[in-house]
Write a protein that holds these residues in place. Structure first.
Motif, mmCIF file in Angstrom:
data_model
loop_
_atom_site.group_PDB
_atom_site.id
_atom_site.type_symbol
_atom_site.label_atom_id
_atom_site.label_comp_id
_atom_site.label_asym_id
_atom_site.label_seq_id
_atom_site.Cartn_x
_atom_site.Cartn_y
_atom_site.Cartn_z
ATOM 1 N N GLN A 144 0.766 -1.360 0.150
ATOM 2 C CA GLN A 144 0.131 -0.051 -0.086
ATOM 3 C C GLN A 144 0.796 1.293 0.069
ATOM 4 O O GLN A 144 0.196 2.376 -0.204
ATOM 5 N N ARG A 173 2.485 0.465 -7.574
ATOM 6 C CA ARG A 173 1.781 -0.715 -6.952
ATOM 7 C C ARG A 173 1.874 -1.803 -8.178
ATOM 8 O O ARG A 173 2.127 -2.930 -8.009
ATOM 9 N N THR A 202 -2.217 -6.785 3.570
ATOM 10 C CA THR A 202 -2.767 -5.503 3.609
ATOM 11 C C THR A 202 -3.567 -5.404 4.886
ATOM 12 O O THR A 202 -4.517 -6.496 4.819
ATOM 13 N N SER A 231 -4.749 2.290 2.930
ATOM 14 C CA SER A 231 -4.785 2.864 1.438
ATOM 15 C C SER A 231 -5.340 1.735 0.392
ATOM 16 O O SER A 231 -5.241 2.352 -0.524
ATOM 17 N N LEU A 232 -4.924 0.674 0.898
ATOM 18 C CA LEU A 232 -5.356 -0.596 0.099
ATOM 19 C C LEU A 232 -6.062 -1.626 0.642
ATOM 20 O O LEU A 232 -5.526 -2.534 1.145
ATOM 21 N N THR A 233 -7.421 -1.293 0.806
ATOM 22 C CA THR A 233 -8.114 -1.925 1.857
ATOM 23 C C THR A 233 -9.341 -3.021 1.067
ATOM 24 O O THR A 233 -9.619 -3.789 1.687
ATOM 25 N N GLU A 250 -10.263 -4.882 -5.226
ATOM 26 C CA GLU A 250 -8.810 -4.029 -5.793
ATOM 27 C C GLU A 250 -7.515 -4.857 -5.449
ATOM 28 O O GLU A 250 -6.828 -4.654 -6.432
ATOM 29 N N LEU A 251 -7.299 -5.339 -4.471
ATOM 30 C CA LEU A 251 -6.186 -6.191 -4.185
ATOM 31 C C LEU A 251 -6.266 -7.327 -4.953
ATOM 32 O O LEU A 251 -5.013 -7.485 -5.655
ATOM 33 N N LEU A 278 -5.303 -6.232 -8.451
ATOM 34 C CA LEU A 278 -4.022 -5.719 -8.744
ATOM 35 C C LEU A 278 -3.007 -6.819 -8.813
ATOM 36 O O LEU A 278 -2.235 -6.881 -9.777
#
Length: 259
Positions: free
Chosen positions: A110, A115, A136, A170-172, A176-177, A180
């Motif tokens: 994060q 990233r 994260t 900020s990467l919760t 999204e994770l 990515l």
């Protein structure tokens, strides 16, 4: 000076990170003789725990951008495997392709400015049949003691300091994770884990965290008074969590295993 719990000094890194790193390493399942890379290694807790498992025929490498934290990691390392420490950006790892059987990244992704480049690097250095394991935090609302600190710091120390408190969250979002990581890896599984952390008090946690906030993010007047006010309000607001003992506080994380 940080307060003590019993005869053992309060270590912010150990108290906050060790419990979640135990989950990370358990999920990663390091094997005897493996090569392990700890990306954004900080004080080297994950590297140390992996190095205790992989034995003397394994090898551990820790990477971080901060020279001082790398020195701390080298000093604290107690694993059996040989270890070395490299200063480098996670988005540009200075290693050949496919040289590590296990790549760990605990609470680092994060903070990386690029990233996608970081994830591509994790994939590049992971050997065929190996895995990268990333952890994260989930949303700050899942961590009430951090949320309380964020609100108090915002009120007393300002927006810049509050943004620093919120940065680890900020990467919760799980989707999204996963998206990515799937940009680089063929298989990605994400699980959610609740981690129990134990602090001497809410004020002790606040005092330790305040030492990490860069000076340029803090008010230039009445700083000692304002820090004291943050600590006092944390103790007051979270008093129900620390009746006749330490503050027992949950924090929730995502663990992603990538192959």
């Amino acid at each position: 000076m940080a307060p003590e719990r019993g005869s053992r000094p309060y270590s912010f890194d150990a108290v906050l990170f060790e419990p979640s790193i135990r989950h990370l390493v358990a999920e990663a399942r390091p094997h005897y003789g493996e090569t392990v890379l700890d990306v954004a290694c900080g004080s080297g807790i994950a590297a140390c725990k992996a190095g205790a498992v992989i034995g003397t025929t394994g090898r551990v490498c820790g990477v971080d951008v901060g020279p001082n934290i790398l020195k701390k990691a080298a000093t604290l390392y107690t694993g059996q495997a040989p270890a070395h420490w490299v200063r480098a950006d996670a988005a540009g790892l200075p290693f050949l392709d496919a040289v590590f059987r296990l790549v760990l990244c605990h609470q680092g992704l994060q903070f990386v400015s690029d990233r996608e480049a970081c994830v591509a690097e994790l994939r590049r250095v992971t050997a065929p049949g190996g895995r990268s394991v990333v952890m994260t935090w989930t949303h700050i609302a899942d961590c009430p003691f951090y949320l309380a600190l964020h609100r108090i710091v915002s009120k007393l120390l300002g927006a810049a300091a509050a943004a620093f408190v919120a940065a680890p969250f900020s990467l919760t979002d799980e989707d999204e994770l996963r998206t990515l990581l799937k940009g680089a890896f063929d298989r990605v599984s994400v699980s959610r884990v609740s981690v129990r952390t134990v602090h001497p008090s809410a004020g002790a946690f606040a005092a330790a965290f305040l030492e990490y906030i860069p000076d340029e993010m803090l008010p230039d007047r009445n700083l000692s008074y304002l820090k004291g006010a943050v600590i006092a309000e944390m103790d007051e607001r979270l008093a129900p969590w620390q009746v006749d003992g330490p503050m027992i506080a949950p924090i929730v994380a995502h663990i992603a295993v990538c192959r």
